[in-house]
Design an enzyme around this catalytic site. Structure first.
Site, short mmCIF file in Angstrom:
data_model
loop_
_atom_site.label_atom_id
_atom_site.label_comp_id
_atom_site.label_asym_id
_atom_site.label_seq_id
_atom_site.Cartn_x
_atom_site.Cartn_y
_atom_site.Cartn_z
N HIS A 184 0.83 -1.21 0.00
CA HIS A 184 0.00 0.00 0.00
C HIS A 184 0.87 1.26 0.00
O HIS A 184 0.44 2.31 0.49
CB HIS A 184 -0.96 0.04 1.19
CG HIS A 184 -1.88 -1.14 1.28
ND1 HIS A 184 -3.13 -1.15 0.71
CD2 HIS A 184 -1.70 -2.35 1.85
CE1 HIS A 184 -3.70 -2.33 0.94
NE2 HIS A 184 -2.85 -3.08 1.62
N SER A 314 14.86 19.37 -16.68
CA SER A 314 13.96 20.52 -16.62
C SER A 314 14.52 21.67 -17.43
O SER A 314 15.73 21.90 -17.44
CB SER A 314 13.76 20.95 -15.17
OG SER A 314 12.98 22.14 -15.10
N LYS A 320 18.09 19.34 -12.22
CA LYS A 320 17.07 18.31 -12.06
C LYS A 320 17.28 17.20 -13.09
O LYS A 320 17.50 17.46 -14.27
CB LYS A 320 15.68 18.92 -12.23
CG LYS A 320 14.53 17.99 -11.83
CD LYS A 320 13.22 18.78 -11.81
CE LYS A 320 12.08 17.95 -11.26
NZ LYS A 320 11.69 16.88 -12.19
N GLU A 327 9.85 6.20 -17.59
CA GLU A 327 8.71 6.94 -18.11
C GLU A 327 8.41 6.56 -19.56
O GLU A 327 7.24 6.36 -19.94
CB GLU A 327 8.99 8.45 -18.02
CG GLU A 327 9.00 8.98 -16.60
CD GLU A 327 9.46 10.43 -16.50
OE1 GLU A 327 9.37 10.99 -15.40
OE2 GLU A 327 9.90 11.00 -17.53
#
Length: 462
Positions: A184, A314, A320, A327
């Site tokens: 969870h 970014s 970043k 992805e």
């Protein structure tokens, strides 16, 4: 191709103008004019399969004494040029065409006829010679199976083996590291990285097993059924001979389908294969999302691993770096799941003796195979093989995890264990310190019962 010079061609519907340098004929030209829909041509793998199937059909007709040797050899030579990609620019027909794929079948017949006629110095007819003993209704389903089987055998299965090996190698490298398990998305009992990676690897290996099982049906070919499954205008041994020739050429165990009526009217094997690809897509999504979570941070996230830094993440936030490979793989999986829905709709569109969504089934099935093969290679090489482990952060989290109290349940009971865990959470204290205060267990007993590495082996520790 030149749009200024044309030649006149004819078919059963009359005459029309075809670009002078086009290898196709009237039937293909009508399809080009009728279907200016997507600009998407039929996939390269399918065109290759068309060439291979026409090569095998000419050989079978020759062996059966139906096609003269010189004509058969010219057809086979031209067909192999098609299979090898030598004439792709002469296959312009849109994916969204006649549902039987007749336009693509005649495209192949006309191109092969053109090339073979030039080679032979005599007419090789697209219907009477190249299409001998065939119908679009058995040729196109055969090409779907051949193209998908080859793509799975030559591209997807090796990619799955490569990904499985990458997971095994990484497990050997970092597998003994104990980390916090999560259910969870909440802290749970500890596991090793080897156990976690082993779960991923099992998913990939099971995908290979499923696809291997499906190949047994995908290698059954419709050829020999001709128009409606009865085999009209084909020699009774034609389908078997085509399958044998294709098996010898490709190294894949193709065979003639027992029921040509099923092979023409349904695409159940293609639907099954697409379903197995969907399962793989779901597995890759799970693996990719786990990697993204484990990589999250580096300060405010889980931060257990660092994926290879491949590109700036970014346009506005300097420094970043994003988990771009997981992805991309997750997006591939989404596309494959969507493709599967299209294949399923196409598969249910068999009416009586023919399915009428064959081109779109072909396109989506082959795209899914290609995407998944490429995604598996990228995931293995640019994510799994190169990630590093933040051992200090993992160890700190494991040591502070009050859920380890689960191991005390057989000794102190669930209720007292819950009270210890809650107090440790609330006070931010080590579980062992709280357990010492609330139980009669000694230091040695607590060290033995709460050893994270031992807890990854399961079972009650006496």
């Amino acid at each position: 191709m030149s749009s200024k010079e044309y030649r006149t061609e004819h078919d059963s519907m009359g005459e029309l103008q075809v670009p002078a340098d086009a290898f196709w004929g009237a039937t293909t030209q009508r399809a080009v004019e009728n279907f200016p829909i997507s600009g998407l041509p039929m996939p390269r793998q399918f065109i290759s399969a068309l060439g291979l199937v026409k090569w095998a059909c000419a050989g079978a007709n020759n062996e059966l004494g139906l096609l003269k040797n010189d004509v058969a050899m010219s057809i086979q030579a031209a067909a192999m040029e098609v299979a090898e990609g030598g004439h792709d620019r002469h296959f312009p027909i849109d994916v969204f065409q006649t549902g039987s794929g007749t336009s693509s079948n005649m495209n192949a017949n006309e191109v092969i006829s053109h090339v073979a006629s030039e080679d032979l110095g005599a007419e090789v007819h697209p219907n009477d010679h190249v299409n001998m003993s065939q119908s679009s209704n058995d040729a196109i389903p055969t090409c779907i199976h051949v193209s998908a089987a080859i793509a799975i055998h030559e591209h997807l299965m090796p990619a799955l083996r490569h990904l499985s090996a990458a997971l095994e190698n990484k497990s050997e490298e970092v597998g003994d590291i104990v980390k916090t398990g999560r259910t969870h998305l909440m802290d749970a009992m500890p596991v090793t990285l080897g156990q976690e990676l082993g779960g991923w690897r099992s998913q990939i290996d099971h995908a290979s097993e499923r696809l291997n099982d499906t190949m047994g049906r995908l290698t059954e070919l419709a050829m020999g059924g001709t128009a409606v499954g009865t085999g009209i205008n084909a020699h009774p041994k034609f389908g078997d001979k085509v399958a044998v020739l294709l098996a010898e050429k490709t190294g894949i165990d193709f065979k003639s389908a027992a029921s040509k009526f099923e092979s023409l009217s349904s695409q159940d094997a293609a639907v099954e294969a697409s379903g197995q690809l969907r399962v793989l897509a779901v597995s890759l999504t799970k693996i990719s999302n786990d990697l993204r979570w484990m990589n999250s941070g580096p300060l405010a996230g889980i931060g257990e691993i660092a994926l290879p830094a491949l590109q700036p993440g970014s346009s506005i936030m300097p420094g970043k770096v994003n988990p771009v490979i997981p992805e991309a793989v997750a997006m591939v999986a989404a596309q494959v799941i969507g493709n599967d829905a299209t294949v399923a709709i196409g598969g249910q569109s068999g009416n009586f003796q023919l399915n009428v969504m064959l081109p779109v089934v072909t396109y989506n099935l082959l795209q899914s195979i290609e995407l998944l093969a490429n995604a598996c290679m990228v995931l293995a090489d640019k994510a799994i093989a190169g990630f590093t482990v933040n051992v200090d952060k993992i160890n700190a989290a494991v040591g502070r995890n009050p859920i380890l109290v689960t191991a005390l349940n057989p000794v102190i009971g669930y209720e007292l264990g819950a009270a210890i865990a809650k107090k440790a959470y609330a006070e931010g204290r080590p579980l062992k310190d709280v357990a010492q205060e609330m139980t009669d267990l000694t230091d040695e007993e607590l060290d033995r019962l709460l050893d994270p590495a031992a807890l990854t082996e399961g079972g009650i520790k006496n």
